[in-house]
Design an enzyme around this catalytic site. Structure first.
Site: not given
Length: 275
Positions: A166, A206, A66, A96, A155, A113, A135, A41, A98, A7, A256, A5, A139
């Site tokens: 991530q 980033f 998203h 969730r 979740k 989330a 993560y 955000a 930012d 993004e 991904h 996939s 996170h």
């Protein structure tokens, strides 16, 4: 068959939107399971995201918007969810999100989330495949690795189907994360997020924001060649290809790609992998 996939982020200009559709056409050659389109955000790009998802879907490609809950009311979230359902979207990346600068969690009706996943399931049943964030390097706001593992399991227990991680450059982090999940009884698939290396300054920026670790050896080598764009791309391609090879050998169910709205780096890596 490994799931692939890609993004995207929603461009702000007509020129950017046109270029993105061209990028999508190139990536369609790899027969991805879906494309995803990010959400700013506090919902700051919600209309742009919704519009771009519609354009991407015109290419007969499964496209997952998203959707983040922070900064939006319950009714605003449900309006988006119903709109996506009615337009034929079948997949959502539920996050969730930012916090915009100056906003506190108390201003959001749906705060986490797992609450968002539960809300979508209550409203639409099994209509959507729901992807959620994972993560492997923890996170940045998590209290502990164990708490982060428990939150991902919540979740899944709330109704999510699978995780998208991530990005990271340490395959052992993914392996350790998956082992920890399995020990909790969570057997949901988790797809590694892959960030091609295109620009050293951007990658460092980033990574600082999202908490992704750049291993010391990799950071040192990139610092040495950062002013040579072609050297950065060639080295980055080799590093990320080897990372993907190891992840797939470890049993990762797919990949991904965080494309940064570009096609060539992801295509080269997939060609190297024979995918």
């Amino acid at each position: 068959m490994k799931r692939i996939s890609f993004e995207f982020f929603p461009p702000k200009t007509d020129e950017g939107r046109t270029k993105l559709l061209t990028t999508q056409q190139k990536l369609l050659a790899k027969k991805p399971a879906f494309f995803s389109c990010t959400f700013g955000a506090g919902g700051s790009t919600r209309d742009n995201t919704r519009e771009m998802v519609g354009k991407l879907r015109e290419q007969h490609a499964d496209t997952a918007p998203h959707l983040s809950c922070i900064g939006q009311s319950r009714e605003e979230i449900l309006e988006l969810v119903r709109g996506y359902r009615d337009s034929g979207v079948r997949r959502i990346v539920a996050l969730r999100g930012d916090l915009p600068s100056g906003m506190g969690y108390a201003q959001s009706e749906v705060k986490y989330a797992d609450d968002l996943v539960r809300l979508i399931r209550e409203e639409t049943g099994d209509h959507f495949t729901l992807e959620v964030a994972a993560y492997p390097e923890m996170h940045p706001q998590a209290r502990s690795f164990e708490d982060d593992i428990a939150h991902f399991k919540r979740k899944i227990d709330a109704g999510a189907n699978s995780g998208l991680t991530q990005y990271f450059y340490n395959a052992d982090a993914y392996g350790y994360y998956m082992d920890a999940l399995r020990r909790t009884g969570c057997d949901a698939p988790v797809y590694p997020g892959i960030m091609p290396i295109l620009n050293v300054a951007n990658l460092i920026r980033f990574s600082g924001v999202c908490g992704a670790d750049i291993p010391r050896w990799l950071r040192s080598k990139l610092d040495d060649i950062k002013d040579d764009e072609q050297a950065v791309k060639a080295f980055g391609e080799e590093v990320v290809t080897r990372l993907c090879e190891r992840l797939l050998a470890m049993g990762a169910p797919g990949l991904h790609f965080y494309t940064m709205n570009q096609a060539q780096a992801s295509l080269r890596i997939l060609d190297n992998l024979g995918l």
